[in-house]
Design an enzyme around this catalytic site. Structure first.
Site, PDB file in Angstrom:
ATOM      1  N   SER A 192      -1.241 -10.992  -3.007  1.00  0.00           N
ATOM      2  CA  SER A 192      -2.242 -11.992  -3.335  1.00  0.00           C
ATOM      3  C   SER A 192      -2.771 -11.767  -4.746  1.00  0.00           C
ATOM      4  CB  SER A 192      -3.356 -11.968  -2.282  1.00  0.00           C
ATOM      5  OG  SER A 192      -4.135 -13.140  -2.346  1.00  0.00           O
TER       6      SER A 192
ATOM      7  N   ASP B  95       1.751 -20.106   4.305  1.00  0.00           N
ATOM      8  CA  ASP B  95       0.833 -19.781   3.213  1.00  0.00           C
ATOM      9  C   ASP B  95       0.771 -20.944   2.220  1.00  0.00           C
ATOM     10  OD1 ASP B  95      -0.683 -18.583   1.250  1.00  0.00           O
ATOM     11  OD2 ASP B  95       0.772 -17.004   0.782  1.00  0.00           O
TER      12      ASP B  95
ATOM     13  N   HIS C  84      -0.604 -16.101   5.069  1.00  0.00           N
ATOM     14  CA  HIS C  84      -0.911 -15.252   3.925  1.00  0.00           C
ATOM     15  C   HIS C  84      -1.232 -13.822   4.361  1.00  0.00           C
ATOM     16  CE1 HIS C  84      -1.976 -14.713  -0.259  1.00  0.00           C
ATOM     17  NE2 HIS C  84      -3.175 -14.267   0.058  1.00  0.00           N
TER      18      HIS C  84
END
Length: 325
Positions: free
Chosen positions: A172, A265, A296
């Site tokens: 991320s 995601d 995610h």
């Protein structure tokens, strides 16, 4: 004696009201109150380093001024004569949350260190908004340079790490930071590889099946704008490495690249576009893993699931590819 009632002053009542009023809400990552109080609902209490009975991995924290690192040493390090690869890991959390001591990251790094096996370096960088970007970028780049410094690096790295096989990996926001590291690390030796897990990139123009709605696109970068007050916007090269005028991706200072995406995601399409752009700039050589039916950073929340194990296996194979050749 007659009873009395204490009435709050107007100033105290106003302060209490301010503390209850949310002025910026970034979901479970961060809430900002009018009083200046910050709340990070998603973050679990930190865990201490030490010996992990499940994997046999030892860990310890090294404080380096503005930031720190948590080092992981697998049990095989003391049993093998060959040096081990070094994996520098950058945690996610939208630049505003989580740490190297977060339970999910600590568990993942224990398992990664044992599975490769590798000496792992998890960077505990400064968070926004207390420390706006580029603080996190600066800390992580300093940590990477520390790993390569023969005079500064820890004894675990000096005794067991192979500095010709240093990898960066992150998820991320950490994946975003890994791109920054690979673009700015031009000291010898080169990075052996970079693993971008569900990297947080964005841009003013949609790619793939991303939303075309202007308001939706603005929401996709809202936390970035908050964490990085000096940003030029969604097409800042730090957020959109594929923006017009961004530094060429051929400058990535690593031999190999792996990009992980997840079917559920919203950053999925951006990850694929980044992988394709890197491959085009480098003439191929990008490994892509898309995990079906997951969202995610799923592997942090379901670490024992089959899909998390598959992703771990692919990362292990990626790091060990040269050794197995």
């Amino acid at each position: 004696m007659a009873s009395t009632t204490t009435t709050p002053t107007a100033a105290a009542a106003s302060a209490a009201g301010d503390d209850d009023e949310v002025i910026r809400d970034f979901g479970p990552m961060l809430r900002v109150y009018k009083s200046g109080r910050l709340e990070r609902p998603l973050v679990a209490p930190p865990v201490a380093p030490g010996h992990d009975a499940a994997t046999g991995v030892d860990s310890k924290d090294v404080h380096l001024g503005d930031y720190s690192v948590r080092l992981y040493l697998p049990p095989s390090a003391r049993a093998v004569t060959n040096r081990l690869p070094v994996v520098v890991y950058i945690h996610g959390g939208g630049f505003v949350a989580e740490s190297a001591a977060s339970p999910n990251y600590h568990r993942f790094l224990n398992r990664l260190a044992a599975a490769v096996p590798a000496v792992c370096v998890s960077v505990d960088y400064r968070l926004a908004p207390e420390h706006p970007l580029p603080a996190a970028y600066d800390d992580c780049l300093a940590a990477l340079r520390w790993v390569f410094s023969p005079d500064a690096a820890d004894t675990w790295i000096a005794a067991h790490g192979d500095l010709a096989r240093v990898f960066v990996a992150g998820d991320s926001a950490g994946g975003n930071i890994c791109h920054h590291l690979a673009m700015h690390h031009h000291d010898a030796p080169r990075l052996k590889g970079a693993v971008f897990i569900h990297p947080w990139f964005w841009g003013s123009e949609a790619v793939g099946e991303e939303t075309r709605d202007a308001e939706g696109r603005a929401r996709g970068a809202g936390l970035w704008m908050f964490a990085c007050p000096d940003t030029s916007g969604m097409d800042d090269p730090r957020m959109n490495p594929m923006a017009p005028g961004a530094p060429g991706l051929e400058r990535l200072a690593c031999d190999r690249v792996m990009v992980c995406a997840a079917e559920g995601d919203f950053l999925r399409w951006r990850a694929h576009a980044y992988a394709a752009a890197v491959a085009a700039a480098r003439g191929g050589g990008v490994e892509v893993l898309e995990t079906e039916g997951e969202g995610h950073v799923f592997y942090l929340f379901d670490p024992d699931g089959d899909k998390a194990k598959e992703m771990m296996d692919r990362m292990v194979a990626f790091v060990n590819a040269d050794a197995a050749a």
